[in-house]
Design a protein around this motif. Sequence first.
Motif, PDB file in Angstrom:
ATOM      1  N   TRP A  35      75.202  14.364 -15.239  1.00  0.00           N
ATOM      2  CA  TRP A  35      75.497  16.075 -15.324  1.00  0.00           C
ATOM      3  C   TRP A  35      75.909  16.714 -13.838  1.00  0.00           C
ATOM      4  N   TYR A  36      76.817  17.444 -13.869  1.00  0.00           N
ATOM      5  CA  TYR A  36      77.708  17.990 -11.983  1.00  0.00           C
ATOM      6  C   TYR A  36      77.118  19.199 -12.558  1.00  0.00           C
ATOM      7  N   LYS A  37      76.695  19.960 -11.648  1.00  0.00           N
ATOM      8  CA  LYS A  37      76.585  21.755 -11.531  1.00  0.00           C
ATOM      9  C   LYS A  37      77.901  22.015 -10.988  1.00  0.00           C
ATOM     10  N   LYS A  38      78.270  23.317 -10.873  1.00  0.00           N
ATOM     11  CA  LYS A  38      79.023  23.710  -9.581  1.00  0.00           C
ATOM     12  C   LYS A  38      79.376  25.699  -9.834  1.00  0.00           C
ATOM     13  N   PHE A  46      75.974  16.830  -7.608  1.00  0.00           N
ATOM     14  CA  PHE A  46      75.177  16.211  -8.843  1.00  0.00           C
ATOM     15  C   PHE A  46      73.364  17.022  -9.267  1.00  0.00           C
ATOM     16  N   LEU A  47      73.457  17.235 -10.731  1.00  0.00           N
ATOM     17  CA  LEU A  47      72.768  16.720 -11.125  1.00  0.00           C
ATOM     18  C   LEU A  47      72.017  15.751 -11.541  1.00  0.00           C
ATOM     19  N   ILE A  48      71.997  15.169 -12.337  1.00  0.00           N
ATOM     20  CA  ILE A  48      70.714  14.498 -13.311  1.00  0.00           C
ATOM     21  C   ILE A  48      72.116  13.258 -13.979  1.00  0.00           C
ATOM     22  N   SER A  49      71.327  11.586 -14.166  1.00  0.00           N
ATOM     23  CA  SER A  49      72.224  10.884 -14.846  1.00  0.00           C
ATOM     24  C   SER A  49      71.788  10.218 -16.064  1.00  0.00           C
ATOM     25  N   ILE A  50      72.132   9.613 -16.270  1.00  0.00           N
ATOM     26  CA  ILE A  50      71.463   8.956 -17.480  1.00  0.00           C
ATOM     27  C   ILE A  50      72.556   7.386 -17.707  1.00  0.00           C
ATOM     28  N   SER A  51      71.287   6.648 -17.823  1.00  0.00           N
ATOM     29  CA  SER A  51      72.064   5.311 -18.272  1.00  0.00           C
ATOM     30  C   SER A  51      72.042   4.823 -19.621  1.00  0.00           C
TER      31      SER A  51
ATOM     32  N   CYS B  91      88.038  17.566  -2.802  1.00  0.00           N
ATOM     33  CA  CYS B  91      87.780  15.967  -1.410  1.00  0.00           C
ATOM     34  C   CYS B  91      86.209  15.672  -1.971  1.00  0.00           C
ATOM     35  N   ALA B  92      85.676  14.589  -1.865  1.00  0.00           N
ATOM     36  CA  ALA B  92      84.578  14.091  -2.796  1.00  0.00           C
ATOM     37  C   ALA B  92      83.718  12.804  -1.830  1.00  0.00           C
ATOM     38  N   SER B  93      83.011  12.646  -1.890  1.00  0.00           N
ATOM     39  CA  SER B  93      82.901  10.883  -1.102  1.00  0.00           C
ATOM     40  C   SER B  93      81.413   9.974  -1.787  1.00  0.00           C
ATOM     41  N   SER B  94      80.915   9.293  -1.633  1.00  0.00           N
ATOM     42  CA  SER B  94      79.727   8.634  -2.374  1.00  0.00           C
ATOM     43  C   SER B  94      79.733   7.259  -1.595  1.00  0.00           C
ATOM     44  N   GLN B  95      78.771   6.893  -1.800  1.00  0.00           N
ATOM     45  CA  GLN B  95      77.565   6.007  -0.934  1.00  0.00           C
ATOM     46  C   GLN B  95      79.000   4.767  -1.131  1.00  0.00           C
ATOM     47  N   SER B  96      79.185   4.341  -2.019  1.00  0.00           N
ATOM     48  CA  SER B  96      79.932   3.207  -2.396  1.00  0.00           C
ATOM     49  C   SER B  96      80.771   3.101  -3.820  1.00  0.00           C
ATOM     50  N   ASP B  97      81.393   2.328  -4.681  1.00  0.00           N
ATOM     51  CA  ASP B  97      82.577   2.212  -5.143  1.00  0.00           C
ATOM     52  C   ASP B  97      82.431   1.867  -6.522  1.00  0.00           C
ATOM     53  N   ARG B  98      81.103   1.049  -6.252  1.00  0.00           N
ATOM     54  CA  ARG B  98      80.904   0.421  -7.425  1.00  0.00           C
ATOM     55  C   ARG B  98      79.077   0.859  -8.255  1.00  0.00           C
ATOM     56  N   GLY B  99      78.941   0.487  -9.038  1.00  0.00           N
ATOM     57  CA  GLY B  99      78.252   1.394 -10.018  1.00  0.00           C
ATOM     58  C   GLY B  99      77.575   2.450  -9.604  1.00  0.00           C
ATOM     59  N   PHE B 100      76.336   2.860  -9.167  1.00  0.00           N
ATOM     60  CA  PHE B 100      76.587   4.265  -8.907  1.00  0.00           C
ATOM     61  C   PHE B 100      75.870   5.404  -7.873  1.00  0.00           C
ATOM     62  N   PRO B 102      75.944   8.911  -6.344  1.00  0.00           N
ATOM     63  CA  PRO B 102      76.773  10.664  -6.791  1.00  0.00           C
ATOM     64  C   PRO B 102      77.604  11.003  -5.947  1.00  0.00           C
ATOM     65  N   LEU B 103      78.235  11.485  -6.506  1.00  0.00           N
ATOM     66  CA  LEU B 103      79.913  11.882  -5.475  1.00  0.00           C
ATOM     67  C   LEU B 103      79.700  13.205  -4.913  1.00  0.00           C
ATOM     68  N   HIS B 104      79.518  13.707  -3.594  1.00  0.00           N
ATOM     69  CA  HIS B 104      79.529  14.380  -2.670  1.00  0.00           C
ATOM     70  C   HIS B 104      80.957  15.077  -2.760  1.00  0.00           C
ATOM     71  N   PHE B 105      80.864  16.330  -3.049  1.00  0.00           N
ATOM     72  CA  PHE B 105      82.167  17.235  -3.303  1.00  0.00           C
ATOM     73  C   PHE B 105      82.022  18.088  -1.645  1.00  0.00           C
ATOM     74  N   GLY B 106      83.427  18.612  -1.675  1.00  0.00           N
ATOM     75  CA  GLY B 106      83.596  19.854  -0.660  1.00  0.00           C
ATOM     76  C   GLY B 106      84.163  20.652  -1.277  1.00  0.00           C
ATOM     77  N   ASN B 107      83.999  21.501  -0.520  1.00  0.00           N
ATOM     78  CA  ASN B 107      84.056  23.502  -1.523  1.00  0.00           C
ATOM     79  C   ASN B 107      85.272  23.664  -2.102  1.00  0.00           C
ATOM     80  N   GLY B 108      86.384  22.666  -1.741  1.00  0.00           N
ATOM     81  CA  GLY B 108      87.794  22.760  -2.424  1.00  0.00           C
ATOM     82  C   GLY B 108      88.807  23.102  -1.681  1.00  0.00           C
ATOM     83  N   THR B 109      90.445  23.442  -2.089  1.00  0.00           N
ATOM     84  CA  THR B 109      91.343  23.843  -1.529  1.00  0.00           C
ATOM     85  C   THR B 109      91.942  24.404  -2.571  1.00  0.00           C
TER      86      THR B 109
END
Lengths: 114, 114
Positions: A35-38, A46-51, B91-100, B102-109
């Motif tokens: 779940w993501y919150k905006k 990012f808010l919370i996740s579940i496997s 735009c968004a970034s995450s620590q890695s591409d695999r597994g999980f 969290p995505l960190h998003f920019g504020n949008g354009t």
Amino acid sequence: DQQVKQNSPSLSVQEGRISILNCDYTNSMFDYFLWYKKYPAEGPTFLISISSIKDKNEDGRFTVFLNKSAKHLSLHIVPSQPGDSAVYFCAAMNYGGSQGNLIFGKGTKLSVKP
Amino acid sequence: DTAVSQTPKYLVTQMGNDKSIKCEQNLGHDTMYWYKQDSKKFLKIMFSYNNKELIINETVPNRFSPKSPDKAHLNLHINSLELGDSAVYFCASSQSDRGFSPLHFGNGTRLTVT
């Protein structure tokens, strides 16, 4: 073809009550849910996740429940606060795949009234 | 300090023009993404880069070209803009591409093509 569906575009709740946001998915390969919150004019956070090996995950006032047989998850917020007013996106992915394959729902706009 | 910053916040332009959106992250993440949120509110992946290498290129028109000069930057260039390109681009970034992670998003354009 929507693989992640949030059928309620909006939800209004009184402060202090429980908010329940629902999400359905169709792809059996999904095994990780988020779940993501905006807030307006901001990006999702990012808010919370579940496997899929769990059926419940709790973080403070937020709890996510997963019903794999029904392909359904829900986010419970207890007690709801005015600051929780935002759009909530459900998302799903296959944990072994690329995070770029994360699929988002359309979002549910939650309004918590004082 | 903003973790994922994108510029500009608003972009209004005419059909046929070429425009760019810049994105930078200061989180030290390996993976960056571009998402598009259209008028129906779906958040859809466009591209993902891992350590400057293209990982995902969804079925977007080749008028859209991402450029990653280094792993902290992922810019989006759009040629010959069309009315249907009007949307909010995240735009968004995450620590890695695999597994999980969290995505960190920019504020949008918010791009408006007239």
